[in-house]
Scaffold this active site. Structure first.
Site, PDB file in Angstrom:
ATOM      1  CG  LEU A   1      -1.773  -1.202   1.513  1.00 48.92           C
ATOM      2  CD1 LEU A   1      -2.729  -0.905   2.680  1.00 48.92           C
ATOM      3  CD2 LEU A   1      -2.559  -1.601   0.284  1.00 48.92           C
ATOM      4  CD  GLU A   2      -0.750   6.109  -2.613  1.00 51.98           C
ATOM      5  OE1 GLU A   2      -1.538   5.815  -3.510  1.00 51.98           O
ATOM      6  OE2 GLU A   2      -0.285   7.254  -2.483  1.00 51.98           O
ATOM      7  CB  VAL A   3      -0.029   5.046   3.241  1.00 52.91           C
ATOM      8  CG1 VAL A   3      -1.038   5.882   2.471  1.00 52.91           C
ATOM      9  CG2 VAL A   3      -0.608   3.685   3.613  1.00 52.91           C
TER      10      VAL A   3
END
Lengths: 265, 301, 265, 301
Positions: free
Chosen positions: A62-64
């Site tokens: 997940l990008e975060v």
């Protein structure tokens, strides 16, 4: 969402939802050992289904800054704490998007789209109504980064004429812009590879980079597909039917992955 | 020695109108709500605001008309809805803005944090995001160029160095050594890129606690100018391990923010109508509601 | 190391070592609230002394990724585990040298030197003997980075003619190269500010950037200093004596900071 | 599924002569001793070796004549002495080398880790380090340039992307999720810059352990090709929290490495004379000696 014809299985007649066909089709696009960046919703459902079946060593990012989460409850967003549960790594954009995606080790990016055109360009920034008035929406977030840098991009969206126009209102995330190759566009990632909708699975012609039909979901007519697409579709001689989810896939989707039916209505 | 622990009103008084402030929130998580409410109460105008992926905090500032220029990588309130005030402002061109992506925002902060005035990136190419930046408010911050070693085409990004970064952290000691639990998006780069760094901490811990987990110190004390100690400071957004988001209030906010009138009512009721963050928390249901939202130990929400 | 004349304190006559004068002189160069990058040995001793006296809020960084360590035992190097004890942060080069030093927030860098010339250029890379034969030593590590980027640089070394030549054999870490200003050299850091030896404290002329005498340690003659320096020294009319460590400073150095006398022989 | 946990000899067999290998050790800490000994036993020649600050591991490889090109930022064995083999090789020009600084090495690895082919830096300017790079083996890896936005003068560094990075870690699970305790120098950037990443772990832990401290995962499993499980794998150098350095053996090494003859004897006694790392540990005093060096819980040494 359209519901496909009920199909006979043994003696039972079961209704299979289009979203379940989409999830299964998405899962089949993922190979064991691959590294993928996913958004929430159907992309995540598809990746979990793949991991539970043929791709146990699938790595989801997940990008975060979350790797391989195992949500117990359905998250409403990427930074919903529910997305952090039992992850193997918590870091940030710089690690996931910089040291993995930009580094070139992400095999596939799973994106949604507000609009997608015949060259696989994606718009998630704004919509223009008939009068030309502009309404802004979410924008890119990691979408443009994934579309620019992932080895291949898989898009999952509903199949509607207004969502599949000849040209998107704004190129947020580039596909094969103007029919050009990715090299010509100076982009590292391989670009759009699959479009999975509630009517069909589509791909891109290796020569002219235009959207082509790969398979129609059972119960969907070609004319119906064309009528719901805003540009001429390349159609092969023979169009196979999209394989339905297996009984085991259906069991996993309904009993384990999304029992509440949050994404699989 | 003067203490670094200050009240939010004291800290906000030190922010000049027209400042570039960066906010550490993301969509519906760890937003700088207590800080943003005080910026609105004190009517700090003509702000430039930057945020990797915008959330409720920036939407509030924009809705309140305090933002002159916005630098962002996109954003929403996730399933609860869009950032209505920001989208409306873009439609009405009531402010100027630069629209980037998650990674290009992170790289702009990274360059600032490393003291580099520029950094290359392979995102943005062939997109209308880049075209709009080149022809719009971002024209001075992006430039196409080639690698001197490989000849590969890049976009060079100008470093982003906010006048003040506000970052929500889980724990901080009295010197400002900060630790964050869970995903950190661009918190570290944004914090270290800033000229002034102010953190809002859920909990103040003794330095001995920091020394027990020094590998978790994402922000070292010597970079921190002030620490705002505000439990539930991010409500109604969530803080992993501390509390869940207040879904009811987020829905109420999105309902109000659909129209300027509705947003004005929201400000009146919850911001101008609250003396401070404690008073605001009472309006949301006080200790009883906060107890409901308090995170369960294992799940973290 | 030279031992200074014993000095009268009350009725007691105590010998004060040159290394103790150096440590105290180094400590006085540091101000409360400053951020400094230190190497081991006398620089570290001086920084600890400063923290224990007038600079309680001094922040000390080790390039490998350690902040504010409180060693209980004397480390033999930067990565000796003894250097990690009770630190407030463990990270790495990127954080300490990138996000702090290169970011421009380091007030002072404390360096040693194999050779230092009249413009404060430092050599830690190689030595040439009379025959011109080259012998290599440690090289830069973080030395060049600190000399290039810290707001000011303080050097501590022994005062010997061969270690203070007219021109160093190799400019590892630039001072005011060729007498040029730091701006002319395109360097961000302010450059060398103090040289503390076992004979004197020296500074750099703001105009011509050459080494000048600030104070002589008690018992050291100017001629002795000149004889041990490889280039002409700027000498002011009046040369004050370097202040001796106070009783409290001596107590701290001998009883608390380096009781084993590892660095304070 | 094939296990990623492999023996050091199996892993080293997969390294072609002429490879560029990066080592995660620093001076006298967390050196890749077990790996380097095996590289010497298997006589992997013509290596390019890169390391931020060189230590015993690289000195052994250079002394054994396996290194064709060295890329480094300086180094020594701290108080125990210089890296005699490396310094001797530089004096005799028996290999080519590029001499950088700690930060410029870190930036070169960072660029590699981020997939950037170049990165700017403000170190090196006005030094003979830069002049020697420009006129020597580093001429293709450094270039003076100006910032397109500010006009400030920079040195552009070419990304460093090793064929294989070997990094010592404290714990790893069977998938290769790794955690490091204490200072990490450029371990993360060096690991993520590599085309192939092999870690040497003191301990293999269940994934559930990793999931308990996910913020400590410096290297994610999907980047790791193989895990070498070798307790005391860095001896005689130290591993914070696991064991102290073996001062006696380091002194013995420096004594031997002063002359080529002495070094040859050392190799004969401790490397060629040892079947494997366990056998080598026996020569150093076996379990009794390791028990003496074992770290005390609070101090970590």
């Amino acid at each position: 969402m359209a519901v496909t014809e009920g199909t006979r299985r043994g003696n039972a007649r079961i209704d299979i939802h289009a979203s379940e066909i989409m999830a299964a089709a998405g899962a089949r696009e993922l190979h064991d050992g691959e590294v993928i960046v996913v958004g929430l919703g159907l992309p995540e459902i598809a990746s979990v289904l793949a991991r539970c079946t043929h791709a146990p060593r699938l790595t989801t990012l997940l990008e975060v800054g979350v790797m391989n989460p195992r949500p117990r409850d359905t998250p409403v967003g990427l930074v919903d704490s529910r997305s952090f549960y039992r992850a193997t790594c918590w870091s940030g954009f710089l690690d996931v998007m910089g040291m993995n995606l930009h580094r070139g080790v992400v095999d596939a990016g799973f994106l949604g789209a507000l609009e997608l055109d015949q060259y696989g360009n994606i718009n998630t920034t704004l919509v223009k109504n008939e009068t030309g008035k502009v309404r802004y929406v979410n924008g890119s977030a990691g979408g443009n980064d994934v579309a620019s840098l992932a080895k291949r991009v898989i898009v999952i969206m509903r199949h509607e004429k207004r969502k599949l126009p000849l040209a998107v209102a704004h190129i947020t995330s580039p596909g094969f812009v103007g029919g050009h190759s990715r090299q010509e566009l100076n982009l590292r990632g391989g670009g759009p590879n699959r479009l999975i909708t509630d009517m069909a699975v589509l791909g891109f012609d290796p020569e002219n980079h235009m959207l082509t039909v790969i398979s129609l979901h059972p119960g969907v007519e070609l004319e119906e597909l064309k009528a719901n697409t805003g540009f001429p579709l390349h159609v092969p001689e023979e169009i196979p039917a999209t394989p339905l989810p297996t009984d085991e896939e259906l069991r996993l989707l309904r009993e384990e992955i999304d029992p509440a039916g949050t994404h699989l209505k | 020695m003067e203490s670094k622990v200050k009240s939010v009103s004291e800290v906000v008084r030190s922010i000049p109108c027209g400042s570039h402030i960066a906010l550490g929130g993301f969509a519906i998580a760890r937003n700088l709500i207590a800080v943003v409410h005080e910026l609105i109460r004190q009517q700090k105008t003509d702000l430039t605001v930057s945020q990797g992926v915008v959330g409720l905090d920036t939407d509030l500032l924009v809705g309140a008309g305090l933002v002159k220029h916005l630098v962002m990588g996109g954003g929403s309130l996730d399933r609860f809805g869009p950032v209505n005030c920001i989208n409306r402002a873009r439609e009405n061109r009531s402010f100027s803005y630069e629209d980037y992506t998650s990674l290009s925002m992170c790289f702009r902060y990274l360059a600032g944090a490393l003291g580099l005035s520029f950094i290359p990136i392979k995102s943005l190419l062939a997109s209308e995001i880049l075209e709009r930046l080149e022809t719009g408010a971002g024209s001075g911050n992006v430039k196409r160029s080639k690698c001197p070693f490989t000849g590969e085409e890049y976009v060079l990004l100008r470093a982003l160095t906010p006048d003040v970064s506000f970052v929500h952290v889980h724990v901080a000691d009295s010197e400002g050594n900060c630790q964050i639990h869970g995903a950190r998006w661009e918190n570290e780069e944004q914090a270290k890129a800033a000229r002034r760094l102010i953190v809002m901490a859920e909990e103040i811990v003794p330095t001995e606690y920091i020394q027990r987990f020094p590998e978790k110190t994402i922000i070292p004390g010597h970079r921190v100018e002030a620490i705002i100690h505000q439990p539930f400071g991010a409500i109604p957004t969530c803080a992993f391990g501390c509390y869940d988001y207040d879904a009811d209030h987020l829905r109420l906010y999105v309902q109000h923010s659909k129209t300027p009138e509705g947003f004005t009512d929201y400000l009146k009721d919850f911001v101008f109508g609250s003396r401070d963050h404690w008073d605001y928390l009472e309006k949301l249901g006080g200790i009883r509601r906060m107890a409901e939202l308090k995170a369960e130990r294992i799940l973290g929400y």
